[in-house]
Design an enzyme around this catalytic site. Sequence first.
Site, PDB file in Angstrom:
ATOM      1  N   GLN A  53       0.815  -1.209   0.000  1.00  0.00           N
ATOM      2  CA  GLN A  53       0.000   0.000   0.000  1.00  0.00           C
ATOM      3  C   GLN A  53       0.853   1.265   0.000  1.00  0.00           C
ATOM      4  OE1 GLN A  53      -2.305  -1.145   3.424  1.00  0.00           O
ATOM      5  NE2 GLN A  53      -0.447  -1.718   4.511  1.00  0.00           N
TER       6      GLN A  53
ATOM      7  N   ASP B 149       0.384  -8.490  11.212  1.00  0.00           N
ATOM      8  CA  ASP B 149       0.116  -7.443  10.207  1.00  0.00           C
ATOM      9  C   ASP B 149       0.845  -7.820   8.922  1.00  0.00           C
ATOM     10  OD1 ASP B 149      -0.896  -4.201  10.434  1.00  0.00           O
ATOM     11  OD2 ASP B 149       0.250  -4.830   8.671  1.00  0.00           O
TER      12      ASP B 149
ATOM     13  N   ASP C  95       0.011 -12.283   6.142  1.00  0.00           N
ATOM     14  CA  ASP C  95      -1.425 -12.107   5.951  1.00  0.00           C
ATOM     15  C   ASP C  95      -2.175 -12.769   7.115  1.00  0.00           C
ATOM     16  OD1 ASP C  95      -3.911 -11.647   4.292  1.00  0.00           O
ATOM     17  OD2 ASP C  95      -3.934 -13.816   4.487  1.00  0.00           O
ATOM     18  N   GLY C  96      -3.108 -12.026   7.705  1.00  0.00           N
ATOM     19  CA  GLY C  96      -3.809 -12.512   8.888  1.00  0.00           C
ATOM     20  C   GLY C  96      -4.589 -13.784   8.633  1.00  0.00           C
TER      21      GLY C  96
ATOM     22  N   ASP D 204      -8.390  -5.545  13.027  1.00  0.00           N
ATOM     23  CA  ASP D 204      -8.158  -4.108  12.847  1.00  0.00           C
ATOM     24  C   ASP D 204      -7.432  -3.907  11.531  1.00  0.00           C
ATOM     25  OD1 ASP D 204      -7.836  -1.405  13.271  1.00  0.00           O
ATOM     26  OD2 ASP D 204      -6.162  -1.633  14.655  1.00  0.00           O
TER      27      ASP D 204
ATOM     28  N   PRO E  30      -5.256  -5.180   0.507  1.00  0.00           N
ATOM     29  CA  PRO E  30      -4.827  -6.458   1.102  1.00  0.00           C
ATOM     30  C   PRO E  30      -5.835  -7.093   2.062  1.00  0.00           C
ATOM     31  CG  PRO E  30      -3.737  -4.614   2.193  1.00  0.00           C
ATOM     32  CD  PRO E  30      -4.608  -4.008   1.129  1.00  0.00           C
TER      33      PRO E  30
HETATM   34  N1  SAM Z   1      -8.022   2.180  11.859  1.00  0.00           N
HETATM   35  C1  SAM Z   1      -7.951   1.569  10.624  1.00  0.00           C
HETATM   36  C2  SAM Z   1      -9.110   1.745   9.722  1.00  0.00           C
HETATM   37  O1  SAM Z   1     -10.035   2.412  10.047  1.00  0.00           O
HETATM   38  O2  SAM Z   1      -9.104   1.214   8.593  1.00  0.00           O
HETATM   39  C3  SAM Z   1      -7.215   0.292  10.594  1.00  0.00           C
HETATM   40  C4  SAM Z   1      -5.826   0.612  11.048  1.00  0.00           C
HETATM   41  S1  SAM Z   1      -4.480  -0.412  10.848  1.00  0.00           S
HETATM   42  C5  SAM Z   1      -3.239   0.712  10.276  1.00  0.00           C
HETATM   43  C6  SAM Z   1      -4.751  -1.388   9.432  1.00  0.00           C
HETATM   44  C7  SAM Z   1      -3.636  -2.400   9.226  1.00  0.00           C
HETATM   45  O3  SAM Z   1      -4.189  -3.545   8.600  1.00  0.00           O
HETATM   46  C8  SAM Z   1      -2.463  -1.947   8.364  1.00  0.00           C
HETATM   47  O4  SAM Z   1      -1.299  -1.911   9.150  1.00  0.00           O
HETATM   48  C9  SAM Z   1      -2.375  -3.013   7.264  1.00  0.00           C
HETATM   49  O5  SAM Z   1      -1.055  -3.324   6.903  1.00  0.00           O
HETATM   50  C10 SAM Z   1      -3.095  -4.165   7.934  1.00  0.00           C
HETATM   51  N2  SAM Z   1      -3.653  -5.191   7.020  1.00  0.00           N
HETATM   52  C11 SAM Z   1      -4.352  -5.008   5.900  1.00  0.00           C
HETATM   53  N3  SAM Z   1      -4.672  -6.194   5.343  1.00  0.00           N
HETATM   54  C12 SAM Z   1      -4.163  -7.154   6.158  1.00  0.00           C
HETATM   55  C13 SAM Z   1      -4.144  -8.571   6.118  1.00  0.00           C
HETATM   56  N4  SAM Z   1      -4.695  -9.239   5.094  1.00  0.00           N
HETATM   57  N5  SAM Z   1      -3.543  -9.240   7.130  1.00  0.00           N
HETATM   58  C14 SAM Z   1      -2.950  -8.557   8.163  1.00  0.00           C
HETATM   59  N6  SAM Z   1      -2.919  -7.206   8.224  1.00  0.00           N
HETATM   60  C15 SAM Z   1      -3.512  -6.522   7.246  1.00  0.00           C
END
Ligand code: SAM
Length: 286
Positions: free
Chosen positions: A17, A92, A124-125, A142, A151
């Site tokens: 991203q 993450d 990936d989660g 989150d 992602p």
């Molecule tokens: N507060 C936020 C919102 O409103 O969207 C979410 C915050 S947090 C920064 C989101 C995180 O999700 C990012 O660090 C991103 O890298 C992570 N992320 C996105 N897709 C993911 C996945 N498939 N597995 C794990 N983490 C993921």
Amino acid sequence: MIHKVERYIYSGRSRFQEIDVVETRDYGICLVLDGKVQSSTADEFIYHEALVHPAMVTHPSPECILVIGGGEGATVREALKHRVVKRVFMVDVDEEVVRVSEEFMPQLSAGAFKDRRLNLIFGDGRAYLEKSGEKYDVVMIDVTDPIRGGPSYMLYTKQFYEIVRGHLRDDGIMVTQATSTFYSRKSYALIFNTLRKVFPIVRAYSAWVPSYNSLWGFVLASLKHDPLSLSEEEIRNRLTWRNVVDIKFYSPEYHEALFKLPTYLKKALEEEKEVATDENPTFMPA
Ligand code: SAM
């Protein structure tokens, strides 16, 4: 959302991203991913406390926690405030978000990345859960909003929620951020209805987040404990006994209010018939 940017502090592109850290006129320093504000130093406590504490308090003894996403570290920071927590796994997909957040917004993790109870994993989660043999008391999702090409959209489907359910202990709880209740009401309703197909107790709630300019949606799904059956006194006891101090948004009085939704939203959730699946996921409007 339009914010006046005073200064760019960091801009880069990771494998997953666009990442920006900007100083804004009204919301302090903001982490922005793919053009969307994720956290602002002015109001991040609202989003993170709203995401974390209702689920943590509803569980009588949350010892083993999984956070999926949460790159800034603030979700883990809030979870660790509950003294009862023994282990937190955070997964993450993007190491760069963690690195950039730690460097430019250290107040968000506030030392959480150095806590001995934390096990930080990059990947990936969903893939992580599919391989993990661990069972958790509370799983917090989150991740970024489900956008096409992003992602995270495969972490909002029925199949994914079934995987999460399979990794919860018998009285486990999961909670997910569920996008804007206004700008993406359909996604919010779909996430709620999809979770209803997988869990016996599902409660939608919301909190106004100024920097998102929206009443933000969350959905809590539980195998046994209902957040609405807790008395104010019980919530107060749990917070006291677990030594949860330094919370500015969530409180025993406010717990129940979070679950009250305006009529048009309640109606949208109750009337939603569709389910988000791997074959037909939900996407938030760009
Ligand atoms: N507060 C936020 C919102 O409103 O969207 C979410 C915050 S947090 C920064 C989101 C995180 O999700 C990012 O660090 C991103 O890298 C992570 N992320 C996105 N897709 C993911 C996945 N498939 N597995 C794990 N983490 C993921």
